[in-house]
Design a protein around this motif. Structure first.
Motif, PDB file in Angstrom:
ATOM      1  N   GLU A  37       0.826  -1.208   0.000  1.00  0.00           N
ATOM      2  CA  GLU A  37       0.000   0.000   0.000  1.00  0.00           C
ATOM      3  C   GLU A  37       0.862   1.261   0.000  1.00  0.00           C
ATOM      4  OE1 GLU A  37      -3.206   1.546  -0.698  1.00  0.00           O
ATOM      5  OE2 GLU A  37      -3.607  -0.486   0.029  1.00  0.00           O
ATOM      6  N   GLU A  48       1.308   5.157  -2.202  1.00  0.00           N
ATOM      7  CA  GLU A  48       0.915   6.377  -1.506  1.00  0.00           C
ATOM      8  C   GLU A  48       2.058   7.330  -1.230  1.00  0.00           C
ATOM      9  OE1 GLU A  48      -1.120   4.817   1.856  1.00  0.00           O
ATOM     10  OE2 GLU A  48      -2.963   4.482   0.701  1.00  0.00           O
ATOM     11  N   ARG A  57      -0.371   4.280 -10.994  1.00  0.00           N
ATOM     12  CA  ARG A  57      -1.573   4.147 -10.157  1.00  0.00           C
ATOM     13  C   ARG A  57      -1.372   4.861  -8.821  1.00  0.00           C
ATOM     14  NH1 ARG A  57      -4.889  -0.809 -11.300  1.00  0.00           N
ATOM     15  NH2 ARG A  57      -4.179  -1.667 -13.276  1.00  0.00           N
ATOM     16  N   HIS A  58      -0.397   5.761  -8.800  1.00  0.00           N
ATOM     17  CA  HIS A  58      -0.053   6.406  -7.538  1.00  0.00           C
ATOM     18  C   HIS A  58      -1.138   7.392  -7.125  1.00  0.00           C
ATOM     19  CE1 HIS A  58       2.520   8.279  -4.486  1.00  0.00           C
ATOM     20  NE2 HIS A  58       3.150   7.116  -4.527  1.00  0.00           N
ATOM     21  N   ARG A  59      -1.527   7.288  -5.837  1.00  0.00           N
ATOM     22  CA  ARG A  59      -2.656   8.100  -5.350  1.00  0.00           C
ATOM     23  C   ARG A  59      -2.388   9.602  -5.434  1.00  0.00           C
ATOM     24  NH1 ARG A  59      -4.199   3.807  -6.015  1.00  0.00           N
ATOM     25  NH2 ARG A  59      -4.298   2.072  -4.571  1.00  0.00           N
ATOM     26  N   ARG A  60      -1.108   9.980  -5.291  1.00  0.00           N
ATOM     27  CA  ARG A  60      -0.828  11.434  -5.295  1.00  0.00           C
ATOM     28  C   ARG A  60      -0.756  12.009  -6.696  1.00  0.00           C
ATOM     29  NH1 ARG A  60       3.404  12.956  -0.529  1.00  0.00           N
ATOM     30  NH2 ARG A  60       2.664  11.379   0.911  1.00  0.00           N
ATOM     31  N   ARG A  83      -5.871  11.156 -10.530  1.00  0.00           N
ATOM     32  CA  ARG A  83      -7.235  11.182 -10.009  1.00  0.00           C
ATOM     33  C   ARG A  83      -7.889   9.853 -10.385  1.00  0.00           C
ATOM     34  NH1 ARG A  83     -11.254  12.854 -12.724  1.00  0.00           N
ATOM     35  NH2 ARG A  83      -9.864  13.826 -14.222  1.00  0.00           N
ATOM     36  N   ASP A  84      -8.545   9.215  -9.415  1.00  0.00           N
ATOM     37  CA  ASP A  84      -9.198   7.936  -9.672  1.00  0.00           C
ATOM     38  C   ASP A  84      -8.240   6.978 -10.410  1.00  0.00           C
ATOM     39  OD1 ASP A  84     -11.285   6.273  -9.423  1.00  0.00           O
ATOM     40  OD2 ASP A  84     -12.631   7.312 -10.814  1.00  0.00           O
TER      41      ASP A  84
END
Ligand code: HEM
Length: 450
Positions: free
Chosen positions: A26, A30, A356-359, A362-363
């Motif tokens: 995870e 992130e 696919r990095h959250r920062r 978007r989505d």
């Protein structure tokens, strides 16, 4: 979903063998930088566009490909462009650059269309509702394109003979023995490779025969096709005027096939899979392809107008980057921002994680080709999206691959609709490239028949 707890050593090694995607946690998705002591020494995973730019571009001279990567790739690819280092790499890159200029790539357009037409004709003989393995079909077509662009026609009477030889060669060579991971010397027998030896020898002899035949043709002064083989034999270092050795020609043929077939095939397979899961995007690409191509032959000037088709490919390369993992070893100590990178340690840029990095997105897990439409593209950081890498070692075949993928995807979408077979679970498997585990069984429905 990625894990939050670290794995033990044995679990880690087993996961690397089974599917390295399972080792991402995870926190990798992130945090901008994750450093740690791994099985292979210190490793820093970077997902910060500025740091990535520093490692791959600005301070690229301080980084080389790490030994593990070379150990895994070199047995199959020799010292071709992908695995060469230092001065040897620089010389090859300079010499090979003219083979992949926009003009050269445009010259390969007819071969790509012929290969796509052949696939569509073959499919046309199948009844509606027939299941095809889309992943296998895409691998076949990328091999067909490489056969036509490297050797032109006439390699073998059976059009799939070379494809079969190549497939068996890479199956043999691509088996990663644990021995390779730990870097034991070459004389230690690799069981997997021993078993594959006949297939390996057969393919190498075949390539050597093709090279010899072409050299003889050129020596006789007969007109040679302008394919990659002729270009390789005529290539010269612009600084010294020196050509490539026979060994370099052979290594680079194998490298182009090795680096160019499964990667491009996976980009296409994932595009077809993602489209099958999203009726809106599928309707949109069908509308575009029908409008731009109509019923006529595929022409070069159509490519620029296949804007949504190209966005689908770009988005598939984001969600399922065929080369999901790049790594480098630091030559001297380095420091970027507040991150220390000691000499000899490994820096990893993992497009699969970065994309696919959250920062950064978007989505991030959603399939949304609109991100890549020309009006939105500026919003994407150049160093947040790296399906082809970046810097001096950026993929030399990127334009080739994108042109091929556009030709093939548009041709396939025009001809047929593909639906995933009910109940088949699709999972990405990381085996050097990122492919759908267990293939991609899809049901074929013809959209047009001639
Ligand atoms: C290098 C991806 C298609 C030939 C690379 C790298 C990536 C990549 C990420 C950089 C590796 C690194 O920095 O460690 C892809 C993808 C493709 C594709 C995703 C298809 C969608 C092709 C094709 C060819 C090709 C079609 C040749 C016909 C090469 C070569 C290198 C390379 C020779 C090494 C370049 C160098 O080190 O100077 N590729 N590639 N690739 N690729 Fe591709």
């Amino acid at each position: 979903p990625p894990r939050t707890e670290p794995m033990g050593l044995l679990a880690f090694l087993l996961a690397v063998r089974r599917n390295p995607l399972a080792t991402w946690m995870e926190k990798h998705f992130e945090e901008p930088v994750v450093s740690g002591e791994g099985v292979l020494g210190r490793m820093t995973v970077v997902n910060d566009p500025a740091i990535i730019r520093h490692v791959l571009v600005d301070n690229a001279a301080n980084y080389r490909k790490d030994d593990l990567q070379i150990r895994i790739l070199a047995p199959g690819l020799g010292r071709g462009l992908l695995t060469a280092e230092g001065e040897e790499w620089r010389l090859q890159r300079r010499t090979l650059a003219p083979l992949f200029t926009p003009r050269a790539v445009a010259g390969f357009f007819p071969a790509m269309v012929e290969a796509a037409d052949r696939l569509v004709r073959r499919w046309r003989r199948r009844p509606d509702g027939r299941v095809v393995d889309a992943s296998l079909e895409m691998t076949r077509i990328t091999l067909d394109v490489l056969e036509r662009t490297i050797f032109t026609q006439g390699v073998a009477r059976d059009p799939d003979a070379l494809a079969r030889a190549i497939t068996r060669y890479f199956e043999g060579i691509g088996r990663v023995d644990p021995i390779d991971i730990f870097g034991w010397p070459d004389w230690v027998p690799r069981i997997g490779r021993l078993r594959a030896r006949p297939a390996i020898r057969f393919f190498e002899e075949l390539v050597d025969r093709l090279i010899e035949a072409r050299k003889a043709l050129i020596a006789r002064g007969e007109p040679a096709p302008r394919d990659l083989l002729t270009l390789l034999l005529g290539a010269a270092d612009p600084e010294t005027g020196r050509g490539l050795s026979d060994e370099d020609v052979r290594s680079n043929i194998v490298t182009f096939i090795g680096a160019g077939h499964e990667t491009t095939a996976n980009a296409l397979s994932w595009s077809l899979y993602l489209l099958s899961q999203d009726p809106r995007s599928r309707a949109r690409i069908e509308e575009e392809v029908d409008r731009v191509l109509g019923d006529g032959p595929f022409a070069f000037h159509h490519l620029d107008r296949l804007v949504f088709t190209r966005a689908v490919i770009d988005e598939a390369l984001r969600l399922y980057p065929p080369a999901p993992f790049l790594s480098r070893a630091a030559i001297a100590d380095d420091r970027v921002g507040d991150v220390d990178i000691p000499a000899g340690s490994i820096v990893t840029v993992a497009p699969y994680v970065l994309h696919r990095h959250r920062r950064l997105w978007r989505d991030p897990d959603a399939f949304d080709p609109e991100r890549f439409l020309p009006e939105n593209r500026d919003r994407i950081d150049r160093f947040a999206y790296l399906p082809f890498g970046a810097g001096p070692r950026v993929c030399i075949g990127a334009a080739f691959a994108l042109q091929e993928a556009t030709v093939v995807l548009a041709s396939v979408v025009r001809a047929a609709r593909l639906d995933l077979v009910e109940g088949h679970e699709v999972r990405p498997l990381h085996r050097i490239t990122l492919r759908p585990q267990g293939g991609l069984p899809m049901r074929l429905t013809h959209r047009r028949r001639e």
